[in-house]
Design an enzyme around this catalytic site. Sequence first.
Site, PDB file in Angstrom:
ATOM      1  N   GLU A 131       3.349  -4.561  -0.927  1.00 20.77           N
ATOM      2  CA  GLU A 131       2.197  -5.355  -1.370  1.00 20.77           C
ATOM      3  C   GLU A 131       2.644  -6.689  -1.959  1.00 20.77           C
ATOM      4  OE1 GLU A 131      -0.321  -3.063  -4.003  1.00 20.77           O
ATOM      5  OE2 GLU A 131      -0.434  -1.388  -2.594  1.00 20.77           O
ATOM      6  N   LYS A 169       5.775  -0.762   4.449  1.00 21.50           N
ATOM      7  CA  LYS A 169       4.736  -1.682   3.960  1.00 21.50           C
ATOM      8  C   LYS A 169       4.979  -1.964   2.480  1.00 21.50           C
ATOM      9  CE  LYS A 169       0.208  -0.382   3.438  1.00 21.50           C
ATOM     10  NZ  LYS A 169      -0.063  -0.613   2.007  1.00 21.50           N
ATOM     11  N   ASP A 212       0.666   5.012  -0.138  1.00 25.36           N
ATOM     12  CA  ASP A 212       0.830   5.563  -1.494  1.00 25.36           C
ATOM     13  C   ASP A 212      -0.529   5.974  -2.065  1.00 25.36           C
ATOM     14  OD1 ASP A 212      -0.135   3.026  -1.944  1.00 25.36           O
ATOM     15  OD2 ASP A 212       1.502   2.392  -3.263  1.00 25.36           O
ATOM     16  N   SER A 213      -1.590   5.789  -1.273  1.00 22.90           N
ATOM     17  CA  SER A 213      -2.891   6.394  -1.594  1.00 22.90           C
ATOM     18  C   SER A 213      -2.745   7.907  -1.716  1.00 22.90           C
ATOM     19  CB  SER A 213      -3.928   6.052  -0.515  1.00 22.90           C
ATOM     20  OG  SER A 213      -3.432   6.365   0.771  1.00 22.90           O
ATOM     21  N   GLU A 223      -6.890  -6.094   2.730  1.00 24.51           N
ATOM     22  CA  GLU A 223      -7.815  -5.127   2.109  1.00 24.51           C
ATOM     23  C   GLU A 223      -8.882  -5.822   1.284  1.00 24.51           C
ATOM     24  OE1 GLU A 223      -5.858  -1.859   0.168  1.00 24.51           O
ATOM     25  OE2 GLU A 223      -7.730  -1.084  -0.672  1.00 24.51           O
ATOM     26  N   ASP A 233       4.654   3.403   2.974  1.00 24.40           N
ATOM     27  CA  ASP A 233       4.592   2.472   1.846  1.00 24.40           C
ATOM     28  C   ASP A 233       5.839   2.548   0.981  1.00 24.40           C
ATOM     29  OD1 ASP A 233       2.225   1.016   1.943  1.00 24.40           O
ATOM     30  OD2 ASP A 233       1.052   2.526   0.865  1.00 24.40           O
TER      31      ASP A 233
HETATM   32  O1  KIV Z   1      -2.001   3.383   0.515  1.00 23.36           O
HETATM   33  C1  KIV Z   1      -2.790   3.239   1.448  1.00 23.36           C
HETATM   34  O2  KIV Z   1      -3.343   4.201   2.008  1.00 23.36           O
HETATM   35  C2  KIV Z   1      -3.073   1.884   1.896  1.00 23.36           C
HETATM   36  C3  KIV Z   1      -4.273   1.702   2.773  1.00 23.36           C
HETATM   37  C4  KIV Z   1      -5.496   1.811   1.951  1.00 23.36           C
HETATM   38  C5  KIV Z   1      -4.217   0.434   3.526  1.00 23.36           C
HETATM   39  O3  KIV Z   1      -2.400   0.982   1.557  1.00 23.36           O
END
Ligand code: KIV
Length: 268
Positions: free
Chosen positions: A119, A117, A49-50, A186, A88
């Site tokens: 968090e 993924k 989600d970056s 992280e 994510d």
């Molecule tokens: O969203 C993302 O790109 C991430 C990485 C920084 C691990 O979670």
Amino acid sequence: MTDRLRPLTVPALAAMKARGEKIAVLTAYDASFARELDEAGVDAVLVGDSLGMVMQGEATTLPVTLEHMIYHSRCVARGLRRALLIADLPFMSYPTPIAAAEGAARLIREGGARMVKLEGGRQREAIVRFLVDQNIPVCGHLGLLPQSIHKLGGYAAQATDEASARTLLEDALILQGAGASLLVLECVPALLGEEVSRALTIPVIGIGAGAGCDGQVLVLQDMLGLGSENKPRFVKNFLAGASGISTAIHAYVDAVRSGEFPAAEHGY
Ligand code: KIV
């Protein structure tokens, strides 16, 4: 089919850890970069989600929606042959096990993801267990949690004192116990990254968590030197000195596999 073309599976990642082989992961958000990563031998591609910050220019990951994640996952899936696609679950898309499973099912069916993924630690235990019960592979994410940025107050190293390091280690064991297949760690001290990696049987993928992790991940645009000058210390520009993007990505994969990246200067 050669190994280079055979899709890399979730058990294959665990086998890499068991053999002591480092796992190279990068983010991607579109098909053409996904193809480059796949051809360079990146083991897993994270549609993070970056993308909110990298692709959309947002200040945080919080505005990213499930629709955005599905769209970019689908683009990336079209570029991959071997690498495992992890997507994510975005902010507030997994407040309950059912909501998480519905979102994960869309990422898998429509986005082509093979793992999702999310968090958080012990507070996500029931969600991880429920997803795994539905046969959905899960990657946990501990340490600096960008979806909690307003609570954290900034992008600083986490678990830097003894008590919070113990809590993080417990959280990692809880996620593993709930059935997670992978863990992203992280921005934590390198010694803690090594300790968590040793304590867990599942692979631990570090980003600013030291060379003792079982693998590494970076945001693609960061390792290509794009964006602001104020990069976190764990970022290395692999395009500097390389002849092009493909060479830079190959150099990253080689540096992760050999243990040359991250160096001490990239850690906390
Ligand atoms: O969203 C993302 O790109 C991430 C990485 C920084 C691990 O979670």
